[in-house]
Design a protein around this motif. Structure first.
Motif, PDB file in Angstrom:
ATOM      1  N   GLU C 489       4.120   6.381 -11.446  1.00 20.56           N
ATOM      2  CA  GLU C 489       4.502   5.166 -10.709  1.00 20.56           C
ATOM      3  C   GLU C 489       3.637   3.971 -11.117  1.00 20.56           C
ATOM      4  N   ILE C 490       2.437   4.264 -11.606  1.00 18.21           N
ATOM      5  CA  ILE C 490       1.530   3.174 -11.971  1.00 18.21           C
ATOM      6  C   ILE C 490       2.050   2.517 -13.233  1.00 18.21           C
ATOM      7  N   GLU C 491       2.781   1.456 -13.011  1.00 21.16           N
ATOM      8  CA  GLU C 491       3.502   0.833 -14.126  1.00 21.16           C
ATOM      9  C   GLU C 491       3.724  -0.610 -13.710  1.00 21.16           C
ATOM     10  N   GLU C 492       3.637  -1.525 -14.671  1.00 21.90           N
ATOM     11  CA  GLU C 492       3.581  -2.949 -14.397  1.00 21.90           C
ATOM     12  C   GLU C 492       4.664  -3.440 -13.439  1.00 21.90           C
ATOM     13  N   HIS C 493       5.911  -3.074 -13.708  1.00 23.91           N
ATOM     14  CA  HIS C 493       7.012  -3.619 -12.909  1.00 23.91           C
ATOM     15  C   HIS C 493       6.962  -3.122 -11.478  1.00 23.91           C
ATOM     16  N   GLU C 494       6.608  -1.865 -11.346  1.00 24.98           N
ATOM     17  CA  GLU C 494       6.547  -1.266 -10.012  1.00 24.98           C
ATOM     18  C   GLU C 494       5.455  -1.972  -9.176  1.00 24.98           C
ATOM     19  N   ILE C 495       4.292  -2.165  -9.799  1.00 22.81           N
ATOM     20  CA  ILE C 495       3.187  -2.833  -9.094  1.00 22.81           C
ATOM     21  C   ILE C 495       3.618  -4.232  -8.668  1.00 22.81           C
ATOM     22  N   MET C 496       4.257  -4.963  -9.587  1.00 23.46           N
ATOM     23  CA  MET C 496       4.688  -6.324  -9.272  1.00 23.46           C
ATOM     24  C   MET C 496       5.690  -6.333  -8.121  1.00 23.46           C
ATOM     25  N   ARG C 497       6.559  -5.313  -8.080  1.00 23.49           N
ATOM     26  CA  ARG C 497       7.534  -5.276  -6.984  1.00 23.49           C
ATOM     27  C   ARG C 497       6.831  -5.204  -5.629  1.00 23.49           C
ATOM     28  N   ALA C 499       3.686  -6.099  -5.127  1.00 27.59           N
ATOM     29  CA  ALA C 499       2.806  -7.261  -4.950  1.00 27.59           C
ATOM     30  C   ALA C 499       3.577  -8.501  -4.526  1.00 27.59           C
ATOM     31  N   THR C 500       4.839  -8.591  -4.945  1.00 28.69           N
ATOM     32  CA  THR C 500       5.610  -9.795  -4.636  1.00 28.69           C
ATOM     33  C   THR C 500       6.511  -9.607  -3.423  1.00 28.69           C
ATOM     34  N   GLY C 501       6.531  -8.412  -2.852  1.00 25.40           N
ATOM     35  CA  GLY C 501       7.303  -8.224  -1.628  1.00 25.40           C
ATOM     36  C   GLY C 501       8.701  -7.710  -1.837  1.00 25.40           C
ATOM     37  N   LEU C 502       9.048  -7.333  -3.079  1.00 25.38           N
ATOM     38  CA  LEU C 502      10.383  -6.765  -3.303  1.00 25.38           C
ATOM     39  C   LEU C 502      10.452  -5.340  -2.796  1.00 25.38           C
ATOM     40  N   LYS C 503       9.299  -4.719  -2.705  1.00 21.95           N
ATOM     41  CA  LYS C 503       9.238  -3.361  -2.142  1.00 21.95           C
ATOM     42  C   LYS C 503       8.247  -3.367  -0.987  1.00 21.95           C
ATOM     43  N   GLY C 504       8.372  -2.327  -0.145  1.00 23.25           N
ATOM     44  CA  GLY C 504       7.467  -2.255   0.996  1.00 23.25           C
ATOM     45  C   GLY C 504       7.771  -3.342   2.010  1.00 23.25           C
ATOM     46  N   VAL C 505       9.073  -3.619   2.207  1.00 30.86           N
ATOM     47  CA  VAL C 505       9.480  -4.751   3.023  1.00 30.86           C
ATOM     48  C   VAL C 505       9.217  -4.536   4.502  1.00 30.86           C
ATOM     49  N   GLU C 506       9.218  -3.241   4.909  1.00 28.72           N
ATOM     50  CA  GLU C 506       9.033  -2.972   6.348  1.00 28.72           C
ATOM     51  C   GLU C 506       7.785  -3.685   6.868  1.00 28.72           C
ATOM     52  N   ARG C 507       6.752  -3.685   6.027  1.00 26.59           N
ATOM     53  CA  ARG C 507       5.502  -4.314   6.406  1.00 26.59           C
ATOM     54  C   ARG C 507       5.716  -5.795   6.747  1.00 26.59           C
ATOM     55  N   ASP C 508       6.492  -6.432   5.881  1.00 27.05           N
ATOM     56  CA  ASP C 508       6.737  -7.853   6.084  1.00 27.05           C
ATOM     57  C   ASP C 508       7.452  -8.109   7.400  1.00 27.05           C
ATOM     58  N   ASP C 509       8.327  -7.200   7.738  1.00 26.14           N
ATOM     59  CA  ASP C 509       9.019  -7.353   9.025  1.00 26.14           C
ATOM     60  C   ASP C 509       8.010  -7.343  10.161  1.00 26.14           C
ATOM     61  N   ARG C 510       7.009  -6.503  10.005  1.00 23.90           N
ATOM     62  CA  ARG C 510       6.039  -6.411  11.098  1.00 23.90           C
ATOM     63  C   ARG C 510       5.216  -7.679  11.271  1.00 23.90           C
ATOM     64  N   ILE C 511       5.011  -8.401  10.192  1.00 22.84           N
ATOM     65  CA  ILE C 511       4.245  -9.637  10.337  1.00 22.84           C
ATOM     66  C   ILE C 511       4.970 -10.611  11.242  1.00 22.84           C
ATOM     67  N   SER C 512       6.294 -10.714  10.969  1.00 19.68           N
ATOM     68  CA  SER C 512       7.036 -11.695  11.748  1.00 19.68           C
ATOM     69  C   SER C 512       7.283 -11.213  13.166  1.00 19.68           C
ATOM     70  N   ALA C 513       7.222  -9.882  13.384  1.00 16.45           N
ATOM     71  CA  ALA C 513       7.499  -9.352  14.723  1.00 16.45           C
ATOM     72  C   ALA C 513       6.389  -9.695  15.701  1.00 16.45           C
TER      73      ALA C 513
END
Lengths: 317, 334, 513
Positions: C489-497, C499-513
């Motif tokens: 999994e340690i691969e440039e595109h995956e990390i960027m996803r 880091a930029t919020g394309l993945k792991g979105v649930e977390r972002d939802d919690r910020i706004s909640a």
């Protein structure tokens, strides 16, 4: 337009006369403006001013004295403005920080109709003050010179410790040098000791290191004299010389009284002159007799015999 | 070309290290000047007087070296000295009644003087570090406070030590062991102790580190606030030691005691080569600086060649030259 | 050497056998270099290879220890930069030498103002400035203050200033470092223009593609030695890189055996928060592991690490060492627990730049060097050991830390934190601003540390580093841990996803909640 001006003038006249009337009937306010203490003599002067304020206010229930200490000439000018605008003083007793810069502010106080008493340092324009009370700086120098001349039989080596470089210091030193003129008394050197004990000590230590023979020290001021005395004692040369101070500090007067050979005399320059000035100013308002003129307090020589009458053990100075 | 460069490098190796020895050089120049001005300058009595005199500023300046090395400044030392002297005199005069005329009274006075110095330094330190206020402002404030407190205690006048106790206390300033006056001895001891603490202990090293860069110090697990506060405490203790030997000299304290001592102490520290903005300090330099300052006044008193009104000019010029000597880059610029 | 005479006529500036030493450290060894009229001669090398020193010698800011300088065939001594300028050799600094408050015209004529009787001849200077700028096809008003100009325009002004001094050789030290792509194009057009008028240009850059595009010849320096001078056509970027570094790019990262799955957990952090920076971050670090922390700048990685070692206030969360809850209130507590943190701010927080190496090395662990008094001899021994162990290149051990190159400072900083013999080492951007060679060394140190059973957390913004060094990678975004990657999994595109919020979105939802 003309009518309006007249009305304002009339209103102003009434407004001005009202507090005057009220004061005459109820309370007389006297402002006292003096420099904050920077050396021993000024401290004594401050103490006497406070004592006089207490004493006078107690004696005259209708009297209010505003005492302000200033730390520099411009501060003192501000104090004067406040005394006029806030306290509406009827009389002013002022010991000016410096003559020149305070002449104009005092003149402005004068124009409000207040009675002016100037102490110690004269203003640079004559006729402003109603009363002038002062010590006599040249006389202090002359008296000291006369005593030293007499003790040394017009012959010997002396050192001089000067004060803070000011007119007062210049006047004293000039009169002193004039006084010893024509004798065989030689002034080895003169240095400023700034009317300060520590400086007096250090300057004298260096004089002692420099001159093996010193017959007398003119310290001019009692604070300096105390420092000089310690330096002389340290060098164990008490037997070789005597010290003449000035002002009338109680510690020094006590020594004169007790017959200390190192300090045989003192020359008075009374810090109590401020009290004298306050007394005569208050007398102007509280008694009916006319009060004005110049009161020059002498600088008598204090000796073992008369020391008792100049000794104020309660004064801090 | 090569030859020239090589000879230049060799010449440079013999260059005098002004940075290190500058203060000594200035001191030496002053001594020569003093001797020329008046042979009495080198007399034993004069030298003793001068060293004894320099002890007050010197001891205070040793404390100031710590404060300044750690990047601080203490402007309150002069009025703190007056304050401690005043309190000490009041305490000893009061204790006369209970403890009697003797060393017990004096020793108690001395002990309390150290306690007050400690506390005053602690206040400066804590307000600076915990209150996060510039040391300049804090100590400017306490400077005014101590000065006015001593004026208040003296009721505008002079506080004088009781005559009887003063006679016993007097030798602390005036007497000597093996020809060394007590104040000089105290100065030497404080200087040696200061040298060891500043250069050989962790605390000293931490002072240097904090003065050079507080962040680096923090990231090196140094308790920055604690160390800084301690420098002010040390300063306070030095002031109290200076006061202990000052009081017996004239037995009095007033509002004019110790005026401008803070500037003299700071000047001594800087003449000695300590960096005003912190990060580098040296005690022996401070000692030389303090002696130099006293020496200038002494030399001026020993001559009538210079108008009294110009004393300040001479003093200022010598201080600037002394600092120039060690700061200036005397090597040919490459 | 048969074309010698002819060459001499053709070159404007030629140096031969240049040696330069600072004290006992020699930084240049017998360098030959020349510039011909109308060519762009690129100077290439790693940081510390000696490019800057050479350039300063060419322009008269430094004098060589030995060697000769010929300008237009005449041997000359450049004793000062003004002598260099008189000879038409002008250096354009990386940081511009412009007076920000003065106008363009005033800057161009600074120090050589035109006078009419005793007054400035403003009109003449303005006309001349306008002329110059037009020559450069640049539409800056000579009355503009320099501070109001864009970076590229400032560079134009620098160049105009140089030309006004009749430059024959223009030395540009990394001119594109501060320019946008569009501005670079303008600069290149200008360089071609200058070439046409016969000006020789020395061009220093790290960017190999630029050099390929603009340079006629390339000279490569490495460790103060001249490696090669050749026509650009004859060198590919890959060759240039190899010649600069002395090794290929792909063996930068050491080979690492895969980590056993059952290694002990040496550090565990549960739901740690830092007010304003980090929310509920958790992590586990195993013995012998390199745990990477990736993310965009400002994601809260540094704040999290500083909170763990007690350098920052934290508002919640628990820290466990070897399964035991640890109470860390200051960096001192962390040191006692054998945890060390290497700051990314080398100059601001890492080293005392104006102090010597010895006190810098021992500052963190000073209590090991004597109970009451510091044992300076032991400190000196420790320094000798560290210099050897970490290959800190220093000519004079009494030098101050500030005189070291960035790479050597970093090695010293590493040696400093190793003084407390830590088991858990957190390193924050360890290779920022240092050259390739030292980078490689630092990677080797990291590897060696894990081999000794120490555990590392590596914060890095260089993707190559994260991928090349780490066993697992935690990605953070806006104060939250958004994912943990391991193995393939340690691969440039995956990390960027992540880091930029394309993945792991649930977390972002919690910020706004």
């Amino acid at each position: 337009m003309k009518l309006k001006t007249t009305m304002i003038a009339a209103a102003a006249a009434i407004a001005l006369s009202l507090p005057g009337l009220a004061a005459a009937k109820e309370i007389t306010t006297i402002g006292v403006s003096i420099p904050a203490p920077t050396h021993g003599w000024a401290q004594g002067m401050n103490w006497h001013a406070k004592q006089a304020k207490k004493r006078l206010e107690l004696a005259y229930p209708g009297l209010k004295i505003i005492l302000e200490l200033a730390s520099d000439p411009s501060d003192q000018a501000n104090d004067l403005e406040d005394m006029v605008s806030v306290h509406k003083i009827d009389g002013l007793v002022i010991l000016p920080f410096e003559s020149e810069p305070l002449t104009d502010p005092v003149l402005r106080v004068k124009k409000t109709g207040a009675f002016i008493t100037v102490v110690d340092r004269g203003l640079s324009q004559p006729g402003i003050e109603d009363i002038y009370v002062a010590g006599n700086n040249p006389e202090l120098g002359t008296i000291s010179a006369n005593y030293i001349k007499g003790r040394l039989n017009n012959k010997g080596d002396i050192v001089v410790l000067r004060g803070i470089p000011t007119t007062i210091d210049d006047e004293r030193v000039a009169a002193f040098l004039e006084g010893i003129k024509g004798t065989n008394i030689k002034v080895l050197d003169m240095k400023h000791a700034n009317w300060n004990r520590d400086d007096g000590f250090e300057v004298m230590q260096d004089f002692l290191a420099r001159f093996p023979k010193i017959d007398a020290v003119w310290a001019q001021d009692d604070d300096i004299a105390i420092g000089v005395m310690e330096a002389v004692k340290q060098a164990k040369r008490e037997k070789d010389m005597f010290i003449v101070g000035g002002a009338g500090m109680k510690g020094i007067i006590k020594r004169v009284m007790d017959g200390d050979p190192l300090i045989p005399v003192d020359v008075l320059y009374p810090p109590a002159m401020i009290a004298t000035a306050m007394d005569v100013t208050v007398a102007r308002f509280m008694s009916n007799g006319p009060v004005s003129g110049r009161y020059i307090l002498g600088s008598p020589l204090i000796t073992k015999e008369n020391a008792k009458s100049y000794y104020f053990p309660d004064s801090p100075f | 070309m090569t030859e020239l460069v090589r000879s230049m490098t060799t010449a440079m190796r013999f260059d005098f290290d002004f940075k290190t020895y500058g203060p000594f050089l200035a001191l030496l120049a002053l001594i020569i000047l003093g001797t020329l001005v008046n042979p009495a300058f080198v007399s034993e009595a004069n030298m003793t007087n001068m060293l004894t005199r320099s002890a007050f500023i010197g001891i205070i300046a040793v404390g100031a070296t710590f404060v300044i090395t750690a990047g601080g400044i203490d402007l309150s030392v002069g009025s703190m000295a007056a304050f401690i002297a005043g309190i000490m005199i009041i305490i000893m005069n009061t204790l006369l009644g209970t403890l009697g005329v003797g060393w017990l009274t004096i020793l108690t006075g001395m002990a309390l003087s150290v306690v007050i110095g400690f506390a005053a330094g602690m206040i400066n330190g804590l307000v600076t570090t915990r209150g996060k206020i510039e040391a300049f402002i804090v100590t400017l404030g306490t400077m005014g406070i101590y000065r006015s407190l001593v004026t208040y205690f003296a009721d505008g006048g002079t506080l004088s030590l009781d005559f009887s106790i003063r006679e016993i206390y007097r030798p602390i300033y005036y007497d000597a062991v093996l020809g060394i006056p007590y104040p000089v001895l105290a100065f030497a001891l404080v200087a040696v102790a200061g040298y060891v603490v500043l250069n050989k202990t962790r605390f000293g090293r931490h002072c240097f580190a904090i003065g050079s860069n507080e962040h680096v110090a923090k990231y090196s697990a140094i308790h920055v606030n604690r160390v800084k506060t301690l420098t002010y405490v040390l300063q306070g203790i030095c002031v109290s030691i200076a006061t202990i030997i000052y009081v017996p000299r004239l037995g009095s304290a007033s509002a004019s005691t110790g005026v401008l001592w803070e500037l003299e102490a700071i000047a001594a520290v800087i003449i000695g080569g300590t960096v005003l903005k912190g990060g580098y300090g040296r005690i022996w330099g401070t000692v030389v600086g303090a002696i130099m300052l006293t020496m200038i006044g002494n030399i001026l008193n020993l001559t009538d060649a210079i108008s009294n009104y110009l004393n300040g000019t001479v003093q200022g010029a010598i201080i600037i030259v002394a600092v120039l000597l060690q700061r200036g880059n005397w090597r040919r610029k490459k | 050497m048969d074309g010698n005479r002819q060459d001499q006529n053709k070159t404007i500036l030629r140096v031969k056998g240049i040696n330069k030493a600072f004290g006992s450290i020699q930084v240049l060894f017998g360098i030959d270099f020349d510039v011909r009229p109308g060519e762009v001669h690129a100077l290439l090398g790693e940081n510390g290879a000696g490019k800057s020193t050479l350039v300063k010698i060419l322009s008269g800011y430094l004098q060589p220890t030995s060697g000769t300088i010929d300008v237009a065939g005449r041997s000359i001594e450049l004793t000062d930069s003004s002598v260099g300028e008189d000879q038409g050799i002008v250096l354009i600094h990386q940081e511009f030498n412009l007076a920000e408050q003065l106008t363009v015209e005033e800057n161009i004529f600074l120090g050589r103002e035109a006078f009419r009787s005793c007054f400035l001849d403003k009109r003449l200077m303005q006309a001349r400035s306008r002329e110059l700028l037009q020559e450069l096809q640049c539409d800056i008003d000579p009355d503009t203050r320099v501070q109001d100009l864009s970076v590229s325009d400032k560079q134009m002004v620098e160049i105009a200033k140089a030309i006004s001094r009749d430059a024959r050789v223009l030395i540009m030290d990394e001119p594109t470092a501060v320019l946008t792509t569009k501005e670079v194009k303008v600069l290149f057009r200008l360089i071609n223009e200058l070439k046409r008028t016969g000006v020789g240009i020395v061009y220093i850059s790290h960017k190999l593609d630029e050099i390929e595009a603009i340079a006629d010849r390339v000279t490569i320096l490495r460790d103060g030695h001249h490696i090669t001078t050749d026509r650009t056509d004859n060198l590919k970027p890959d060759d240039m890189a190899r010649l600069m570094v002395g090794r290929g790019l792909n063996d930068m990262f050491p080979e690492r055996p895969p980590l056993g799955g059952d290694a002990d957990v040496v550090l565990k952090v549960d739901n740690l928060s830092v007010p304003g920076h980090v929310m509920d971050a958790s992590l586990e670090l195993h013995k012998g592991e390199v745990l990477g922390f990736a993310g965009l700048i400002g994601a809260g990685r540094t704040a999290l690490m500083e909170a763990i070692v007690g350098l920052r206030e934290r508002s919640g969360g628990k820290i466990f060492r070897h399964g035991q809850e640890a109470c860390i209130r200051s960096l001192g507590d962390a040191s006692d627990l054998r945890m060390a943190y290497l700051t990314k701010d080398r100059k601001g927080c890492g080293l005392l730049m104006q102090m010597q190496l010895r006190p810098n090395l021992t500052l963190l662990a000073l209590d090991q060097y004597g109970r009451y008094l510091i044992d300076e001899e032991r400190e000196s021994k420790a320094l000798s050991k560290a210099i050897e162990e970490f290959d800190i290149r220093v000519g004079d051990v009494s030098a101050t830390a500030g005189t070291l190159s960035g790479g050597n400072q970093q090695k010293l900083l590493l040696a400093k934190i190793m003084q407390i013999d830590p088991e858990v080492i957190i390193i924050d951007e360890p290779t920022r601003g240092i050259d390739v060679g030292t980078k490689h060394q630092i990677y080797m140190f990291i590897n060696e540390l894990t081999r000794q059973g120490k555990s590392l957390i590596l914060i890095s913004s260089e993707m190559q580093e994260i991928i090349g060094l780490c066993d697992r990678v935690v990605v953070m975004r806006s104060g939250f841990v958004t994912g943990t990657l391991s193995g393939d999994e340690i691969e440039e595109h995956e990390i960027m996803r992540y880091a930029t919020g394309l993945k792991g979105v649930e977390r972002d939802d919690r910020i706004s909640a």
